[in-house]
Design a protein around this motif. Structure first.
Motif, mmCIF file in Angstrom:
data_model
loop_
_atom_site.group_PDB
_atom_site.id
_atom_site.type_symbol
_atom_site.label_atom_id
_atom_site.label_comp_id
_atom_site.label_asym_id
_atom_site.label_seq_id
_atom_site.Cartn_x
_atom_site.Cartn_y
_atom_site.Cartn_z
ATOM 1 N N ALA A 1 -4.229 17.392 3.366
ATOM 2 C CA ALA A 1 -3.989 17.713 4.772
ATOM 3 C C ALA A 1 -5.259 18.061 5.537
ATOM 4 C CB ALA A 1 -2.987 18.864 4.880
ATOM 5 N N LEU A 2 -6.328 18.467 4.842
ATOM 6 C CA LEU A 2 -7.585 18.776 5.515
ATOM 7 C C LEU A 2 -8.519 17.575 5.598
ATOM 8 C CD1 LEU A 2 -8.403 22.325 4.082
ATOM 9 C CD2 LEU A 2 -7.646 21.762 6.409
ATOM 10 N N ALA A 3 -8.198 16.507 4.892
ATOM 11 C CA ALA A 3 -9.017 15.298 4.969
ATOM 12 C C ALA A 3 -8.840 14.655 6.346
ATOM 13 C CB ALA A 3 -8.621 14.320 3.870
ATOM 14 N N THR A 4 -9.925 14.128 6.880
ATOM 15 C CA THR A 4 -9.875 13.448 8.174
ATOM 16 C C THR A 4 -9.534 11.980 7.938
ATOM 17 O OG1 THR A 4 -11.504 14.964 9.105
ATOM 18 C CG2 THR A 4 -11.163 12.884 10.262
ATOM 19 N N ARG A 5 -8.483 11.512 8.593
ATOM 20 C CA ARG A 5 -7.988 10.153 8.374
ATOM 21 C C ARG A 5 -7.832 9.441 9.704
ATOM 22 N NH1 ARG A 5 -1.536 11.075 7.153
ATOM 23 N NH2 ARG A 5 -1.297 9.100 8.226
ATOM 24 N N ALA A 6 -7.792 8.124 9.648
ATOM 25 C CA ALA A 6 -7.620 7.293 10.839
ATOM 26 C C ALA A 6 -7.027 5.961 10.400
ATOM 27 C CB ALA A 6 -8.961 7.078 11.546
ATOM 28 N N VAL A 7 -6.523 5.209 11.362
ATOM 29 C CA VAL A 7 -6.032 3.854 11.104
ATOM 30 C C VAL A 7 -6.708 2.919 12.105
ATOM 31 C CG1 VAL A 7 -4.019 2.322 11.083
ATOM 32 C CG2 VAL A 7 -3.816 4.659 10.203
ATOM 33 N N ASP A 8 -7.356 1.867 11.587
ATOM 34 C CA ASP A 8 -8.008 0.892 12.449
ATOM 35 C C ASP A 8 -7.006 0.207 13.372
ATOM 36 O OD1 ASP A 8 -10.503 1.339 11.360
ATOM 37 O OD2 ASP A 8 -10.391 -0.335 9.945
ATOM 38 N N GLU A 9 -7.517 -0.380 14.436
ATOM 39 C CA GLU A 9 -6.666 -1.125 15.358
ATOM 40 C C GLU A 9 -5.981 -2.283 14.641
ATOM 41 O OE1 GLU A 9 -8.707 -2.597 18.759
ATOM 42 O OE2 GLU A 9 -6.942 -3.628 19.564
ATOM 43 N N ASN A 10 -4.702 -2.444 14.898
ATOM 44 C CA ASN A 10 -3.928 -3.556 14.356
ATOM 45 C C ASN A 10 -4.227 -4.798 15.199
ATOM 46 O OD1 ASN A 10 -2.062 -5.337 13.314
ATOM 47 N ND2 ASN A 10 -0.261 -4.222 14.034
ATOM 48 N N LEU A 11 -5.067 -5.683 14.677
ATOM 49 C CA LEU A 11 -5.470 -6.887 15.399
ATOM 50 C C LEU A 11 -4.535 -8.058 15.153
ATOM 51 C CD1 LEU A 11 -9.336 -6.663 14.789
ATOM 52 C CD2 LEU A 11 -8.035 -5.944 16.804
ATOM 53 N N SER A 12 -3.526 -7.849 14.338
ATOM 54 C CA SER A 12 -2.572 -8.920 14.052
ATOM 55 C C SER A 12 -1.439 -8.899 15.078
ATOM 56 C CB SER A 12 -1.986 -8.729 12.647
ATOM 57 O OG SER A 12 -0.972 -7.728 12.655
ATOM 58 N N PRO A 13 -0.630 -9.966 15.136
ATOM 59 C CA PRO A 13 0.523 -9.966 16.044
ATOM 60 C C PRO A 13 1.760 -9.303 15.445
ATOM 61 C CG PRO A 13 0.337 -12.102 15.002
ATOM 62 C CD PRO A 13 -0.830 -11.286 14.496
ATOM 63 N N TYR A 14 1.611 -8.713 14.256
ATOM 64 C CA TYR A 14 2.771 -8.206 13.526
ATOM 65 C C TYR A 14 2.874 -6.686 13.610
ATOM 66 C CZ TYR A 14 2.478 -12.882 11.569
ATOM 67 O OH TYR A 14 2.402 -14.244 11.422
ATOM 68 N N LEU A 15 4.089 -6.209 13.468
ATOM 69 C CA LEU A 15 4.343 -4.776 13.387
ATOM 70 C C LEU A 15 4.065 -4.310 11.962
ATOM 71 C CD1 LEU A 15 5.547 -2.364 15.055
ATOM 72 C CD2 LEU A 15 7.745 -2.932 14.011
ATOM 73 N N ARG A 16 3.216 -3.321 11.823
ATOM 74 C CA ARG A 16 2.914 -2.742 10.510
ATOM 75 C C ARG A 16 3.626 -1.401 10.397
ATOM 76 N NH1 ARG A 16 1.208 -7.369 8.268
ATOM 77 N NH2 ARG A 16 -0.440 -8.323 9.524
ATOM 78 N N GLY A 17 4.047 -1.055 9.172
ATOM 79 C CA GLY A 17 4.800 0.176 9.027
ATOM 80 C C GLY A 17 4.581 0.880 7.706
ATOM 81 N N ALA A 18 4.634 2.216 7.745
ATOM 82 C CA ALA A 18 4.528 3.038 6.541
ATOM 83 C C ALA A 18 5.402 4.266 6.723
ATOM 84 C CB ALA A 18 3.079 3.458 6.283
ATOM 85 N N VAL A 19 5.859 4.819 5.615
ATOM 86 C CA VAL A 19 6.531 6.114 5.643
ATOM 87 C C VAL A 19 5.567 7.151 5.070
ATOM 88 C CG1 VAL A 19 8.914 5.306 5.604
ATOM 89 C CG2 VAL A 19 7.676 5.547 3.451
ATOM 90 N N GLU A 20 5.699 8.376 5.546
ATOM 91 C CA GLU A 20 4.814 9.456 5.113
ATOM 92 C C GLU A 20 5.660 10.596 4.560
ATOM 93 O OE1 GLU A 20 1.725 10.488 7.867
ATOM 94 O OE2 GLU A 20 1.776 8.491 8.788
ATOM 95 N N TYR A 21 5.402 10.916 3.280
ATOM 96 C CA TYR A 21 6.098 11.991 2.588
ATOM 97 C C TYR A 21 5.098 13.104 2.283
ATOM 98 C CZ TYR A 21 9.420 8.166 1.622
ATOM 99 O OH TYR A 21 10.292 7.109 1.725
ATOM 100 N N ARG A 22 5.513 14.360 2.444
ATOM 101 C CA ARG A 22 4.597 15.471 2.229
ATOM 102 C C ARG A 22 5.125 16.419 1.160
ATOM 103 N NH1 ARG A 22 4.548 14.334 7.760
ATOM 104 N NH2 ARG A 22 2.537 13.442 8.366
ATOM 105 N N TYR A 23 4.187 16.970 0.388
ATOM 106 C CA TYR A 23 4.503 17.826 -0.762
ATOM 107 C C TYR A 23 3.522 18.981 -0.819
ATOM 108 C CZ TYR A 23 6.607 13.325 -2.055
ATOM 109 O OH TYR A 23 7.306 12.138 -2.043
#
Length: 315
Positions: A218-240
């Protein structure tokens, strides 16, 4: 591609699958990298099933273009987060029982217990992240928005492909984390964590797909690059986290509650509700919300972590 404030070297994240059964090795790598990458940890068929159920919801709410396919869905034009239609769609995504069931997948639980210990708290606030074409996620730390103990781990689980041009996940590699980073408000209305040009290199996890799992502190700095594709990308996020450490009450409610209904409504018709169980005795703390987002780092206590090295005395 999104421009990150940090100009350091970008390196490809190392696969942690070979050390998945070694708790000490996992903790060492998490301390050094802020993340763990597991290729093929979950059965791809289960993620394909989840994608199919999500796609059914998205189509029912007219969120997808007619010329798309279930493997790589294309979003309909002018569909973005935050509209009234989005809220109705999102609460139906939260109703999908399989999404909550997979948070208890034995393969993921084994990894989390190896790092956090056997007394595990599985947050019931689970997030569905949809990355539209042209969309990116600025640098941020989960601890700002989750709070409770700093030692929360997020399992980032893609249910669509994330190729190099389709919104690659990045994590800042640091010798030690500075604590809670200051936030800058963007012209878009969003915020990003401030990262200096000499604060480390970026791990990049390209070509992720269903079955892969990235574990993020949770303290790590994260980012997601711009989605340059024409498609919808998806992920689920679970926390513990460890059940012996503090948790915010919001982490036990649905994501975006109360804009999204509570569990009594969302879980109607489920085969089981054990996906929502939490230990009987957990120490709950209040969520701290500042008057201005830029001052959040001043409001939150300087974190103490048993999993990462945190710089002392820095704000």
């Amino acid at each position: 591609m999104m421009s990150l404030q940090n100009d350091g070297v970008t390196v490809v994240a190392e696969d942690s699958t070979p050390i998945a059964g070694d708790p000490d090795a996992l903790r060492r790598r998490l301390r050094e990298h802020g993340m763990l990458l597991f290729r093929g940890l979950l059965p791809e068929a289960r993620l394909a099933e989840l994608r199919a159920r999500f796609t059914e919801v998205l189509r029912r709410h007219e969120w997808l273009a007619d010329d798309g396919n279930d493997a790589e869905p294309r979003p309909a034009a002018n569909r973005r987060d935050g509209s009234p239609r989005w809220w109705r769609m999102y609460q139906d995504l939260q109703r999908v029982e399989l999404m909550h069931e997979l948070a208890h997948a034995p393969e993921v639980i084994r990894v989390m217990r190896a790092v956090l210990g056997k007394h595990l708290l599985n947050h019931t606030r689970r997030q569905v992240s949809l990355v539209h074409p042209g969309f990116w996620v600025p640098p941020h730390q989960e601890h700002t928005y989750v709070q409770g103990t700093p030692d929360v781990l997020t399992a980032w689980v893609p249910f669509t492909p994330f190729p190099a041009d389709g919104g690659a996940l990045r994590v800042l590699r640091e010798r030690s984390v500075p604590g809670v980073r200051p936030l800058t408000v963007l012209d878009t209305g969003g915020v990003e964590a401030e990262v200096g040009p000499d604060e480390g290199d970026w791990w990049r996890a390209p070509d992720l797909g269903p079955g892969d799992v990235v574990v993020l502190h949770a303290l790590a700095t994260r980012a997601v690059d711009e989605n340059l594709s024409p498609y919808l990308r998806g992920a689920v996020e679970y926390r513990y986290q460890s059940a012996r450490e503090a948790v915010c009450f919001a982490s036990l409610r649905p994501h975006h509650y109360p804009r999204v209904p509570g569990w009594e409504e969302l879980a109607t018709g489920w085969a089981q509700r054990r996906w929502l169980r939490v230990p009987l005795r957990v120490r709950q703390v209040e969520f701290l919300l500042p008057d201005r987002q830029e001052s959040w780092h001043e409001l939150l206590p300087h974190p103490a972590s048993r999993l990462l090295d945190v710089e002392s005395g820095r704000r």
